[in-house]
Write a protein that holds these residues in place. Structure first.
Motif, PDB file in Angstrom:
ATOM      1  N   SER A  49       0.723  -1.160  -0.011  1.00 22.83           N
ATOM      2  CA  SER A  49       0.029   0.049  -0.085  1.00 22.83           C
ATOM      3  C   SER A  49       0.752   1.362  -0.088  1.00 22.83           C
ATOM      4  CB  SER A  49      -0.789   0.049   1.255  1.00 22.83           C
ATOM      5  OG  SER A  49      -1.858  -1.093   1.099  1.00 22.83           O
ATOM      6  N   LEU A  50       0.371   2.405  -0.530  1.00 25.28           N
ATOM      7  CA  LEU A  50       0.965   3.708  -0.394  1.00 25.28           C
ATOM      8  C   LEU A  50      -0.154   4.649  -0.211  1.00 25.28           C
ATOM      9  CD1 LEU A  50       3.500   3.551  -3.306  1.00 25.28           C
ATOM     10  CD2 LEU A  50       4.122   3.819  -0.863  1.00 25.28           C
ATOM     11  N   ARG A  51       0.103   5.742   0.369  1.00 26.41           N
ATOM     12  CA  ARG A  51      -0.896   7.033   0.481  1.00 26.41           C
ATOM     13  C   ARG A  51      -0.145   8.158  -0.127  1.00 26.41           C
ATOM     14  NH1 ARG A  51      -2.458  10.637   5.552  1.00 26.41           N
ATOM     15  NH2 ARG A  51      -4.764  10.866   5.110  1.00 26.41           N
ATOM     16  N   ASN A  60      -5.721  21.978   3.076  1.00 34.60           N
ATOM     17  CA  ASN A  60      -5.768  22.200   1.714  1.00 34.60           C
ATOM     18  C   ASN A  60      -5.138  20.893   0.841  1.00 34.60           C
ATOM     19  OD1 ASN A  60      -6.675  24.569   2.131  1.00 34.60           O
ATOM     20  ND2 ASN A  60      -5.185  25.814   1.084  1.00 34.60           N
ATOM     21  N   MET A  61      -5.539  19.749   1.638  1.00 35.61           N
ATOM     22  CA  MET A  61      -4.759  18.502   0.926  1.00 35.61           C
ATOM     23  C   MET A  61      -5.738  17.611   0.558  1.00 35.61           C
ATOM     24  SD  MET A  61      -1.614  17.944   3.648  1.00 35.61           S
ATOM     25  CE  MET A  61      -0.865  16.975   2.527  1.00 35.61           C
ATOM     26  N   VAL A  62      -5.499  16.532  -0.291  1.00 37.43           N
ATOM     27  CA  VAL A  62      -6.172  15.518  -0.908  1.00 37.43           C
ATOM     28  C   VAL A  62      -5.265  14.264  -0.684  1.00 37.43           C
ATOM     29  CG1 VAL A  62      -5.616  16.154  -3.104  1.00 37.43           C
ATOM     30  CG2 VAL A  62      -7.549  14.782  -2.738  1.00 37.43           C
ATOM     31  N   PHE A  63      -5.881  13.220  -0.522  1.00 30.07           N
ATOM     32  CA  PHE A  63      -5.094  11.958  -0.456  1.00 30.07           C
ATOM     33  C   PHE A  63      -5.636  10.886  -1.487  1.00 30.07           C
ATOM     34  CE2 PHE A  63      -3.141  13.885   3.197  1.00 30.07           C
ATOM     35  CZ  PHE A  63      -4.228  14.559   3.928  1.00 30.07           C
ATOM     36  N   LEU A  64      -4.777  10.044  -1.789  1.00 26.35           N
ATOM     37  CA  LEU A  64      -4.906   8.921  -2.481  1.00 26.35           C
ATOM     38  C   LEU A  64      -4.531   7.760  -1.963  1.00 26.35           C
ATOM     39  CD1 LEU A  64      -6.488   7.672  -5.080  1.00 26.35           C
ATOM     40  CD2 LEU A  64      -3.865   7.890  -6.208  1.00 26.35           C
ATOM     41  N   GLN A  65      -5.176   6.796  -1.199  1.00 21.21           N
ATOM     42  CA  GLN A  65      -4.756   5.592  -0.345  1.00 21.21           C
ATOM     43  C   GLN A  65      -5.033   4.330  -1.604  1.00 21.21           C
ATOM     44  OE1 GLN A  65      -3.694   4.962   2.609  1.00 21.21           O
ATOM     45  NE2 GLN A  65      -3.556   2.897   1.782  1.00 21.21           N
ATOM     46  N   MET A  66      -3.877   3.733  -1.766  1.00 24.94           N
ATOM     47  CA  MET A  66      -3.864   2.785  -2.609  1.00 24.94           C
ATOM     48  C   MET A  66      -3.485   1.472  -2.000  1.00 24.94           C
ATOM     49  SD  MET A  66      -2.022   4.752  -5.699  1.00 24.94           S
ATOM     50  CE  MET A  66      -0.432   5.020  -5.107  1.00 24.94           C
ATOM     51  N   ASN A  67      -4.267   0.577  -2.068  1.00 23.64           N
ATOM     52  CA  ASN A  67      -3.974  -0.697  -1.309  1.00 23.64           C
ATOM     53  C   ASN A  67      -3.742  -1.956  -2.437  1.00 23.64           C
ATOM     54  OD1 ASN A  67      -4.533   0.361   1.005  1.00 23.64           O
ATOM     55  ND2 ASN A  67      -6.602   0.299   0.862  1.00 23.64           N
ATOM     56  N   ASN A  68      -3.171  -2.914  -1.882  1.00 18.59           N
ATOM     57  CA  ASN A  68      -3.127  -4.176  -2.814  1.00 18.59           C
ATOM     58  C   ASN A  68      -2.612  -3.705  -4.240  1.00 18.59           C
ATOM     59  OD1 ASN A  68      -3.136  -6.882  -3.650  1.00 18.59           O
ATOM     60  ND2 ASN A  68      -5.303  -6.653  -4.535  1.00 18.59           N
ATOM     61  N   LEU A  69      -1.594  -3.011  -4.270  1.00 14.51           N
ATOM     62  CA  LEU A  69      -1.023  -2.261  -5.280  1.00 14.51           C
ATOM     63  C   LEU A  69      -0.346  -3.641  -6.300  1.00 14.51           C
ATOM     64  CD1 LEU A  69       0.581   0.839  -3.830  1.00 14.51           C
ATOM     65  CD2 LEU A  69      -0.858   0.742  -5.934  1.00 14.51           C
ATOM     66  N   GLN A  70      -0.281  -3.450  -7.652  1.00 15.23           N
ATOM     67  CA  GLN A  70       0.007  -4.540  -8.733  1.00 15.23           C
ATOM     68  C   GLN A  70       1.228  -3.725  -9.540  1.00 15.23           C
ATOM     69  OE1 GLN A  70      -0.862  -7.729  -8.201  1.00 15.23           O
ATOM     70  NE2 GLN A  70      -1.667  -6.950  -6.326  1.00 15.23           N
ATOM     71  N   PRO A  71       2.141  -4.544 -10.070  1.00 19.58           N
ATOM     72  CA  PRO A  71       2.926  -3.986 -11.191  1.00 19.58           C
ATOM     73  C   PRO A  71       2.241  -3.318 -12.181  1.00 19.58           C
ATOM     74  CG  PRO A  71       3.576  -6.247 -10.691  1.00 19.58           C
ATOM     75  CD  PRO A  71       2.172  -5.989  -9.655  1.00 19.58           C
TER      76      PRO A  71
END
Length: 125
Positions: free
Chosen positions: A17-19, A77-88
């Motif tokens: 995961s990455l945020r 003043n922020m926006v976030f993208l939480q990314m789980n189960n990332l794949q190539p």
């Protein structure tokens, strides 16, 4: 002037995961829909997701498949993208973008007036 600065990218193994964060300045942030796009080498910039100025959310479900979430903090003043189960296949430069009174229907590159410089996300198999 308007500035958007992404951060949080990096190298992660498949399944990780990455945020990503995007810090905005020079605009009344709460009045802007915020989109996330990505661009892999040799490919066009692709819509990932958007959070509207009303906080409604939409994604490109074909590529995201329920793995990503978007949130915003108007006080910071922020926006976030939480990314789980990332794949190539998620490997790309990720960009945030701003559209005045942007709604969840804003999915085109041309909808957005302001862009960040991008942050690299690399997913190893």
């Amino acid at each position: 002037q308007v500035q958007l600065v992404e951060s949080g990218g990096g190298l992660v193994q498949a399944g990780g995961s990455l945020r990503l964060s995007c810090a905005a300045s020079g605009l009344v942030f709460s009045n802007y829909g915020m989109g996330w796009f990505r661009q892999a080498p040799g490919q066009e910039r692709q819509f990932v997701g958007v959070i509207s100025w009303r906080r409604t959310v939409a994604f490109d479900e074909e590529s995201v498949k329920g793995r990503f979430t978007i949130s915003r903090d108007n006080a910071k003043n922020m926006v976030f993208l939480q990314m789980n189960n990332l794949q190539p296949d998620d490997t790309a430069v990720y960009y945030c973008a701003a559209k005045y009174l942007g709604e969840r229907t804003a999915r085109s590159f041309n909808d957005y007036a302001y862009w960040g410089q991008g942050t690299q996300v690399t997913v190893s198999s």
